[in-house]
Design an enzyme around this catalytic site. Structure first.
Site, PDB file in Angstrom:
ATOM      1  N   LEU A  67      28.035 -79.185  33.364  1.00 17.47           N
ATOM      2  CA  LEU A  67      27.119 -78.357  32.579  1.00 17.47           C
ATOM      3  C   LEU A  67      27.866 -77.492  31.583  1.00 17.47           C
ATOM      4  O   LEU A  67      27.313 -77.090  30.570  1.00 17.47           O
ATOM      5  CB  LEU A  67      26.307 -77.440  33.502  1.00 17.47           C
ATOM      6  CG  LEU A  67      25.356 -78.109  34.497  1.00 17.47           C
ATOM      7  CD1 LEU A  67      24.798 -77.080  35.458  1.00 17.47           C
ATOM      8  CD2 LEU A  67      24.234 -78.801  33.754  1.00 17.47           C
ATOM      9  N   ASP A  77      30.506 -57.339  33.093  1.00 18.69           N
ATOM     10  CA  ASP A  77      30.684 -58.454  32.162  1.00 18.69           C
ATOM     11  C   ASP A  77      29.334 -58.994  31.702  1.00 18.69           C
ATOM     12  O   ASP A  77      29.075 -60.191  31.729  1.00 18.69           O
ATOM     13  CB  ASP A  77      31.520 -59.562  32.811  1.00 18.69           C
ATOM     14  CG  ASP A  77      32.132 -60.502  31.765  1.00 18.69           C
ATOM     15  OD1 ASP A  77      32.122 -60.135  30.566  1.00 18.69           O
ATOM     16  OD2 ASP A  77      32.596 -61.584  32.147  1.00 18.69           O
ATOM     17  N   VAL A 133      31.385 -75.864  35.523  1.00 13.12           N
ATOM     18  CA  VAL A 133      30.127 -75.801  36.246  1.00 13.12           C
ATOM     19  C   VAL A 133      29.489 -77.184  36.236  1.00 13.12           C
ATOM     20  O   VAL A 133      29.437 -77.850  35.196  1.00 13.12           O
ATOM     21  CB  VAL A 133      29.166 -74.776  35.609  1.00 13.12           C
ATOM     22  CG1 VAL A 133      27.856 -74.731  36.375  1.00 13.12           C
ATOM     23  CG2 VAL A 133      29.800 -73.401  35.573  1.00 13.12           C
TER      24      VAL A 133
END
Ligand SMILES: *[C@@H]1O[C@H](CO)[C@@H](O)[C@H](O)[C@H]1NC(C)=O
Ligand SMILES: *[C@@H]1O[C@H](CO)[C@@H](O)[C@H](O)[C@H]1NC(C)=O
Ligand SMILES: *[C@@H]1O[C@H](CO)[C@@H](O)[C@H](O)[C@H]1NC(C)=O
Ligand SMILES: *[C@@H]1O[C@H](CO)[C@@H](O)[C@H](O)[C@H]1NC(C)=O
Ligand SMILES: *[C@@H]1O[C@H](CO)[C@@H](O)[C@H](O)[C@H]1NC(C)=O
Ligand SMILES: *[C@@H]1O[C@H](CO)[C@@H](O)[C@H](O)[C@H]1NC(C)=O
Ligand SMILES: *[C@@H]1O[C@H](CO)[C@@H](O)[C@H](O)[C@H]1NC(C)=O
Ligand SMILES: *[C@@H]1O[C@H](CO)[C@@H](O)[C@H](O)[C@H]1NC(C)=O
Ligand SMILES: *[C@@H]1O[C@H](CO)[C@@H](O)[C@H](O)[C@H]1NC(C)=O
Ligand SMILES: *[C@@H]1O[C@H](CO)[C@@H](O)[C@H](O)[C@H]1NC(C)=O
Length: 723
Positions: free
Chosen positions: A497, A616, A505
C-alpha cells in the site's frame, strides 16, 4: 626429585587460581574449578548468569540463575530448601561427577543426582537458561546427565517442558516461592494435568484447584481462537513416552518467561533484546470468572454482568435463597430431571469454556454425530462436545457440569451441547435463555483477548507482587510471522500500500476474512523495541472512532509488525494534494474531516485515561475509512503525559518539519500545544489543498504558514488604518 603427587597438586592449584580469576566470564565449570560467592557463570550469549544471591531482605544465600539484563529476575534456584546462612557457599563438581553445593564447613547442602556416570564431566550454563552437566566432549542434549530444566523452580522458559517424562517418571511443574524473600516452595503449583485430555492447572496446597485452562483441543487449551495467531505457539505432546506443554521459540532475540507468583498467578512475560523492560502478554487467572468453580455446579460465570452467575438453561439454583440473592456458590440443579424419554435433545452453547473433566468419557475416534447418539443412549449423559477441533473426538460429561464460563473469542468454535428435556428445548426461559444469546453475541467489555504462548487466554492486572511496577502489558493479539506472511501474500508487491522511512505497509486478509493493513517496520527504521512496544501499548489502550484501530502485532526474530484495521481510502494527503481527487472533497466533507481530527485530538489530549501527545500529526497520518471518516494513525512518536505534567523537554526532536511548532523544533519543548500547532497546519492544508512545505508564492519565499500569517498581519494593519 619432586614427588609426583605434590607436583601435580601444585599444578592443579595454579590452574585453579588462574581459572578462578577468569571465572566470571566463563560459561563452563570443570572439576578443578569452583564458584564462590561473588563469582558467576555467564551463558555464551550473556543472557543468563549463575551465581549466589540473597533475595529481597533475606540474609540467606542461594545458588540461582538470573537474567543478565535484569538481575533481580531469578529464574531458577538450586538450594530452595537448604539456604546457606552465610556467604561462604561453593559450587563444584564432586569426585563422583555431580554438581555439589558446599557450605563453609564443606558439608554438601545441595547436589545433583544423576543416573549417568560421567568420565570427564563439565557443567555449562546455556543461553536458554538451562544449567547442564555433561561429558566434556559431547554437547548432545541426549548426553546430559543432569539439567536444571528437569527441576523447574517457579519459572518456565523456552525449551523447558511442563508435564511428564514417562521413561524417567519425572514430572516437571512450577512451584511458587514462599515469599519474595524466600524461594523455598510456596503454596501454589502450576501443572500440566493429564486426565483424558491435558489441561493446565494452578492449585493451592490445601484448597486444590484455583484455576484451570480448558482441555487441549488440538490448537490450544480450551478457549483458543482457530486463527493460528499465536506468537510462541503452545506445544502440547501427549503420547506413550511424553506428556508435556512447552513454548515454541520466538527467535534468539526474544526471551519468554512464565513465572508463577507467590500469590498463584502465572504470567507470560516477553523481553526483546535491546528493550529495557519485560512486557506482560498474559496473566492467569485473569478475571473473577477464572476462579475455579466460582458459580458452583451447572452455573455459568459472566464477566461484567449482573448477576455474574447464572444457571444453565434447564437448571435452577439448588436453594431458593440463592435464587433470590444471586449467590450461586451452591450451584444449580435440573428443573426437570432427565429420564431418557423421547424428545430429549441438545442445546448448542457457543463461547463457553468447556466443563472440567470430572466425570466424563473420551472417544477419540467418534464423530460429533455419533457422539450425540451415544450421549442420548445414556440417561446420565448431561452434555457432549467435540474434543479436537481439527477432527473427530467426542467428550461426554455425566452428572454435574463444573466450572463453565463465558468467553469472547473471535472464531472460537468448540461448542458445548447441553442435554435438555423436550420441554426446555426451543422454549424461552428468561435469564437462562438470555445467557445463551448473550454468550453467542456480545463482547465482554473491558476484556481484551490476548494471543499468547498459551494461545488465547485471559490476563489480568495483578497486584504485581514481585514484578517490576513499571511493567506494561500488551492488550492485544500477537500474530506469528507465518500467518501474516500468508495474509499478505508473502508481502507481495501487489499487496503493498505504501512505504516510508519506517518500512512498508501491506494490505492483508486474515484467515477470519478481516482486511488489515500490515505495517512492517524496516530493520533500519531506528525504532527500538521499546519504541515499538510504546506504540503497541498506546494504540491498544486508546479506543476512539477517530483513531485508527490496532488489530494486533507481530514480533518474531527481528521482525516488528503492526496490524491495523484496513482503511480503503488511504491517507488524507492522497486526497487533498491530488488534483483529481481533491475536487471530490466538498467543503462539508472537509469540515467533517477537520471535526473528526479535532475530536480524535481532544480524546488524546483530554478525554482518554492517558494524556497523549501525538508529536507527528500530518496529512499522511490521517487515514480515511470507507465513509471518509478521518482516523489519526501512527503513534510511534507519541508520548504519554502523566499526572499534572503539561510540558516536557526532549533532546531528540522527532516529527516532521513543516508541522512542528517553533518551540519544539528549536528547544525540544513539547506539550499538547505542539499538537495543536500541527493541527493548525493541517487545517490550513485541508482548506487550501496546498502543502505547507512546498508552498510557492511569486511574491515571497514563505511557506504556507508564513504566507497566511503575513496576510493576517497585513489585514490587522489595514483594519487599524480604517478604524
Ligand atoms: C566467609 O565469607 C566471608 C565474607 O564473604 C569471608 O570474609 C570469610 O573469610 C569466609 N570464610 C571462609 C572460611 O571462607
Ligand atoms: C553445613 O551444613 C551441615 C549439614 O547441613 C550443617 O550441619 C552445618 O552446620 C553447616 N555449617 C555451616 C557453617 O553452616
Ligand atoms: C537420588 O536418586 C535415587 C534414585 O534415583 C534416590 O533413591 C535418592 O533418594 C536420590 N537422592 C537425592 C538426594 O535426591
Ligand atoms: C567422549 O569421551 C568418552 C570417554 O571420556 C568416550 O567414551 C566417548 O565415546 C566420547 N564421545 C565422543 C562423542 O567423542
Ligand atoms: C501443604 O501444606 C502443609 C501445611 O502447610 C504442609 O505440611 C505440606 O507439606 C504441604 N504440601 C505440599 C505438597 O506442599
Ligand atoms: C512422543 O512425542 C515426542 C515429541 O514429539 C517424541 O519425541 C516421541 O518419540 C514420541 N513418543 C512416541 C512413543 O510416539
Ligand atoms: C419423564 O419426564 C417427562 C417430563 O420431562 C415426563 O412427562 C414423563 O412422564 C417422565 N417419564 C418417566 C418415565 O418418568
Ligand atoms: C481410529 O480410526 C483410525 C482410522 O479410521 C483407525 O486406524 C484407528 O485404529 C482407530 N482407533 C481406535 C482406537 O479405534
Ligand atoms: C452411563 O455412563 C455412566 C458413566 O460413564 C456409566 O457408569 C453407566 O454405566 C452408563 N449407563 C449406561 C446405561 O450405559
Ligand atoms: C539478534 O540481534 C542481533 C543484534 O541486534 C542481530 O545481529 C541478530 O541477527 C538478531 N538475531 C535474530 C535471530 O534476529
Amino acid at each position: 626429585m619432586a614427588d609426583p603427587p605434590i607436583f601435580s597438586f601444585f599444578c592443579t592449584s595454579i590452574v585453579v587460581l588462574s581459572l578462578l580469576r577468569q571465572s566470571s566470564a566463563a560459561n563452563t565449570l570443570s572439576p578443578v574449578q569452583s564458584i564462590r560467592e561473588g563469582e558467576t557463570l555467564v551463558s555464551p550469549g550473556r543472557k543468563f548468569e549463575l551465581g549466589f544471591f540473597s533475595p529481597g531482605s533475606s540474609k540467606n544465600s542461594f545458588l540461582g540463575i538470573w537474567f543478565v539484563a535484569t538481575p533481580e529476575t531469578v529464574v531458577w534456584v538450586a538450594n530452595r530448601n537448604s539456604p546457606l546462612t552465610d556467604s561462604n557457599g561453593t559450587l563444584e563438581i564432586s569426585n563422583a561427577g555431580e554438581l555439589v553445593l558446599l557450605n563453609r564447613s564443606n558439608s554438601v547442602v545441595w547436589s545433583t543426582n544423576s543416573t549417568k556416570v560421567l568420565g570427564n564431566p563439565v557443567a555449562q550454563l546455556l543461553d536458554s537458561g538451562n544449567l547442564v552437566l555433561r561429558e566434556r566432549n559431547s554437547s548432545d542434549s541426549a548426553d546430559y546427565s543432569w539439567q536444571s530444566f528437569d527441576y523447574p523452580s517457579d519459572t518456565m522458559l523456552v525449551g523447558m517442558t511442563l508435564g511428564w517424562n514417562f521413561r524417567t517418571g519425572l514430572e516437571h511443574y512450577l512451584t511458587s516461592w514462599r515469599s519474595t524473600d524466600d524461594p523455598s516452595p510456596g503454596d501454589y503449583t502450576f501443572r500440566y494435568k493429564i486426565n483424558g485430555l491435558p489441561q493446565l492447572e494452578i492449585s493451592r496446597n490445601g484448597s486444590g484447584k484455583v484455576y484451570r485452562t480448558g482441555p487441549w483441543n488440538g490448537f490450544g487449551f480450551g478457549a483458543v481462537s482457530k486463527e493460528p495467531s499465536t506468537a510462541g505457539a503452545p506445544i502440547s505432546v501427549y503420547n506413550r513416552t511424553d506428556a508435556y506443554f512447552a513454548f515454541e521459540t520466538l527467535g534468539d532475540n526474544i526471551t519468554l518467561r512464565s513465572p508463577l507468583s507467590t500469590d498463584g498467578i502465572v504470567q507470560g512475560l516477553m523481553w526483546m533484546s535491546g528493550s529495557t523492560k519485560w512486557y506482560m502478554i498474559y496473566s492467569l487467572p485473569y478475571d473473577p470468572c477464572d476462579s475455579y468453580r466460582c458459580c458452583g455446579a451447572n452455573g455459568v460465570c459472566r464477566v461484567n454482568q449482573s448477576p455474574r452467575c447464572l444457571c444453565l438453561q434447564g437448571f435452577m439454583p439448588k436453594s431458593q435463597e440463592e435464587w433470590d440473592t444471586h449467590d450461586l456458590t451452591g450451584g444449580c440443579k435440573r428443573t426437570v430431571p432427565l429420564n431418557c424419554t423421547r424428545g430429549e435433545g441438545f442445546m448448542k452453547l457457543s463461547q463457553v469454556k468447556l466443563p472440567d473433566l470430572v466425570d466424563f468419557q473420551l472417544f477419540k475416534n467418534m464423530s460429533l454425530e455419533e457422539c450425540k447418539v451415544e450421549c442420548l443412549k445414556n440417561c446420565s449423559c448431561a452434555a457432549y462436545a467435540n474434543s479436537d477441533i481439527r477432527g473427530p473426538g467426542c467428550l461426554m460429561w455425566f452428572g454435574d457440569l463444573i466450572d463453565i464460563r463465558e468467553i469472547n473469542i473471535v472464531g472460537y468454535d468448540q461448542y458445548l451441547f447441553l442435554r435438555l428435556p423436550a420441554s426446555e428445548l426451543g422454549s424461552s426461559h428468561g435469564l437462562s435463555k438470555k445467557l445463551v444469546t448473550i454468550a453467542v453475541g456480545s463482547a465482554i467489555s473491558g476484556l481484551l483477548i490476548v494471543g499468547t504462548a498459551m494461545s488465547i487466554i485471559w490476563k489480568r492486572r495483578t497486584k504485581s507482587q514481585g514484578l517490576p511496577s513499571e511493567m506494561d502489558d500488551i492488550d492485544l493479539p500477537l500474530y506469528d510471522f507465518a500467518s501474516i506472511a500468508v495474509a499478505t501474500n508473502h508481502f507481495s508487491q501487489t499487496n503493498k500500500l505504501g512505504a516510508g522511512g519506517f518500512g512498508s505497509v501491506y494490505k492483508g486478509t486474515l484467515s477470519t476474512g478481516q482486511e488489515v493493513a500490515v505495517k512492517r517496520l524496516s530493520k533500519y527504521s531506528g525504532q527500538g523495541p521499546d519504541e515499538f512496544m510504546n506504540e503497541v501499548i498506546l494504540i491498544a489502550r486508546l479506543q476512539h472512532r477517530n483513531l485508527v484501530g490496532l488489530v494486533g502485532c507481530c514480533i518474531e526474530g527481528e521482525e516488528r509488525m503492526l496490524i491495523y484495521e484496513y482503511m480503503p481510502n488511504k491517507s488524507l494527503d492522497c486526497f487533498i494534494f491530488d488534483h483529481d481527487r481533491n475536487s471530490f472533497l466538498a467543503w462539508k466533507r472537509r469540515f467533517d474531516i477537520v471535526l473528526g481530527i479535532a475530536r480524535g485530538l481532544l480524546y488524546l489530549h483530554r478525554d482518554s485515561k492517558l494524556r497523549v501527545i501525538h508529536r507527528d500529526l500530518k496529512t499522511s497520518n490521517i487515514l480515511l475509512d470507507a465513509d471518509l471518516n478521518p482516523k489519526i494513525s501512527d503513534f510511534g512518536l507519541a508520548r504519554i503525559f502523566r499526572g499534572d505534567d503539561t510540558e516536557e523537554e526532549t533532546r531528540r526532536v522527532v516529527g516532521t518539519y513543516g508541522y512542528m511548532s517553533p518551540e519544539y523544533a528549536f528547544d525540544g519543548k513539547f506539550s499538547v500545544k505542539s499538537d495543536v500547532f500541527s493541527f493548525g497546519v493541517l487545517l490550513l492544508e485541508i482548506v487550501s489543498s496546498k502543502r505547507n512545505r512546498g508552498f510557492q508564492h511569486p511574491d515571497h519565499h514563505h511557506n504556507l504558514l508564513g504566507h497566511v500569517s503575513g496576510m493576517a498581519a497585513m489585514e490587522r494593519r489595514q483594519g487599524h488604518g480604517t478604524h
